[in-house]
Design an enzyme around this catalytic site. Structure first.
Site, PDB file in Angstrom:
ATOM      1  N   ASP A 188       0.849  -1.187   0.000  1.00  0.00           N
ATOM      2  CA  ASP A 188       0.000   0.000   0.000  1.00  0.00           C
ATOM      3  C   ASP A 188       0.901   1.260   0.000  1.00  0.00           C
ATOM      4  O   ASP A 188       2.107   1.157   0.275  1.00  0.00           O
ATOM      5  CB  ASP A 188      -0.869  -0.079   1.277  1.00  0.00           C
ATOM      6  N   HIS A 236      -8.942   9.024   5.103  1.00  0.00           N
ATOM      7  CA  HIS A 236      -8.165   8.053   5.880  1.00  0.00           C
ATOM      8  C   HIS A 236      -8.417   8.241   7.367  1.00  0.00           C
ATOM      9  O   HIS A 236      -8.568   9.369   7.833  1.00  0.00           O
ATOM     10  CB  HIS A 236      -6.665   8.269   5.641  1.00  0.00           C
ATOM     11  N   GLY A 237      -8.378   7.148   8.120  1.00  0.00           N
ATOM     12  CA  GLY A 237      -8.375   7.250   9.577  1.00  0.00           C
ATOM     13  C   GLY A 237      -7.093   7.936  10.009  1.00  0.00           C
ATOM     14  O   GLY A 237      -6.032   7.706   9.433  1.00  0.00           O
ATOM     15  N   HIS A 252      -9.810   4.427  -0.739  1.00  0.00           N
ATOM     16  CA  HIS A 252      -9.026   4.415   0.496  1.00  0.00           C
ATOM     17  C   HIS A 252      -9.911   4.934   1.624  1.00  0.00           C
ATOM     18  O   HIS A 252     -10.969   5.520   1.382  1.00  0.00           O
ATOM     19  CB  HIS A 252      -7.783   5.288   0.330  1.00  0.00           C
ATOM     20  N   GLY A 253      -9.454   4.721   2.859  1.00  0.00           N
ATOM     21  CA  GLY A 253     -10.254   5.188   3.991  1.00  0.00           C
ATOM     22  C   GLY A 253     -11.534   4.390   4.136  1.00  0.00           C
ATOM     23  O   GLY A 253     -12.609   4.935   4.406  1.00  0.00           O
ATOM     24  N   THR A 303      -8.095   1.333   9.981  1.00  0.00           N
ATOM     25  CA  THR A 303      -8.488   1.740  11.336  1.00  0.00           C
ATOM     26  C   THR A 303      -9.450   0.757  12.000  1.00  0.00           C
ATOM     27  O   THR A 303      -9.358   0.511  13.206  1.00  0.00           O
ATOM     28  CB  THR A 303      -9.140   3.145  11.258  1.00  0.00           C
TER      29      THR A 303
END
Ligand code: 13P
Length: 300
Positions: A82, A195-196, A231-232, A256
């Site tokens: 990633d 994203h976290g 993503h996220g 997360t």
């Protein structure tokens, strides 16, 4: 040479099946995630990002690969690198090609080059270089266009502000040019997910429930004909995920959702923390992503 993981993602896309990519910030998380995929006969990717060996406790990309090869089940899993950023979350420029070379040598089957903090032409040039390197080795590549925020340490606008303004969202015309000129296999797009947080002060906080701008995603999917990536993935509402996969977003990165429960319990017992990772992953695969049995369909 068409990378095998790329072929599997294309099949998932054709069958509108989500492929989760699970991040490994701590090595003991890897085995229970593979176990959850195996027990639910679901197909998913095991991933590590540079920030996970820089800021968490994934020892190195090689160590993650070694543990992956020890416990993998190739009916259900593949190994992905990633975020290899060209400019990282602290705004530092980095040498990305040596990291990608190391990943290829360690047996990663796909990698992500993240040039999203660069202007478009520079992102294209950097991504193109990564594509040449990886394709020569039969490895698939994900690129990113647009700003999926959240990893930065400094102040970021509120989620509502980001979503309402569409600031940083992937531009459809730029996406078309990016895909054509780079030759990437998968495109990570910004359409509302974030994203976290990973900073010391924010990493334990509950993540905001993100939404996706589906009409905007649809405009991108009309001009981009490769699998797309979100993503996220933690905390995106279930109905948005199901809608997104109908519009070509097949890979969904999840970090997360498994990291926080593991971190909470690992101080007491790593074995108990692994059990929580297993239970959480199983429930995500079954209840949120709805992909029990997907490995059989994708690999048929
Ligand atoms: P979350 O931590 O928000 O699930 O995001 C993970 C991710 O996108 C890693 O690339």
């Amino acid at each position: 040479m068409v990378a095998e993981t790329n072929e599997l993602l294309r099949r998932a896309c054709k069958n509108t099946i989500v492929v989760p990519g699970f991040n490994i910030p701590y090595l003991p998380m890897l085995e229970p995630i593979v176990q959850a995929l195996r027990d639910s006969d679901a197909f998913g990717l095991i991933m590590v990002a540079r920030l996970e060996w820089m800021k968490f406790e994934a020892p190195s990309l090689e160590a993650v690969a070694e543990e992956y090869h020890r416990v993998k089940d190739e009916r259900c899993t593949r190994l992905h690198l990633d975020h290899v950023p060209v400019i990282d979350e602290d705004n530092l420029r980095m040498e990305y090609l040596p990291v990608i070379r190391s990943a290829i040598a360690a047996g990663y089957q796909s990698v992500m080059i993240d040039g999203s903090r660069l202007p478009l032409a520079d992102n294209i040039a950097a991504t193109r270089q990564a594509v040449e390197l990886t394709h020569a080795a039969g490895v698939a590549v994900e690129g990113e266009l647009g700003a999926v925020m959240g990893h930065e340490d400094g102040p970021v606008p509120s989620y509502e502000e980001i979503f309402a303004s569409g600031k940083g969202f992937t531009d459809p015309a730029e996406a078309q040019r990016f895909v054509r000129q780079t030759g990437v296999d998968w495109l990570s797009v910004a359409v509302g997910s974030i994203h976290g947080a990973i900073s010391k002060t924010l990493k334990d906080k509950k993540k905001v429930e993100a939404r996706l701008n589906i009409p905007h995603l649809q405009r991108i999917s009309e001009v981009v004909n490769i699998p797309m990536v979100l993503h996220g993935g933690t905390g995106i509402g279930r109905r948005y995920i199901l809608d997104a996969v109908q519009h070509g977003c097949v890979k969904i990165n999840i970090g997360t959702a498994l990291r926080q429960p593991f971190e909470k319990i690992r101080g007491t017992s790593v074995v108990k923390a692994q059990q929580v990772v297993y239970d959480t992953a199983l429930s995500l695969l079954r209840d949120e992503l709805n992909i029990i049995g997907s490995a059989r369909i994708i690999k048929a």
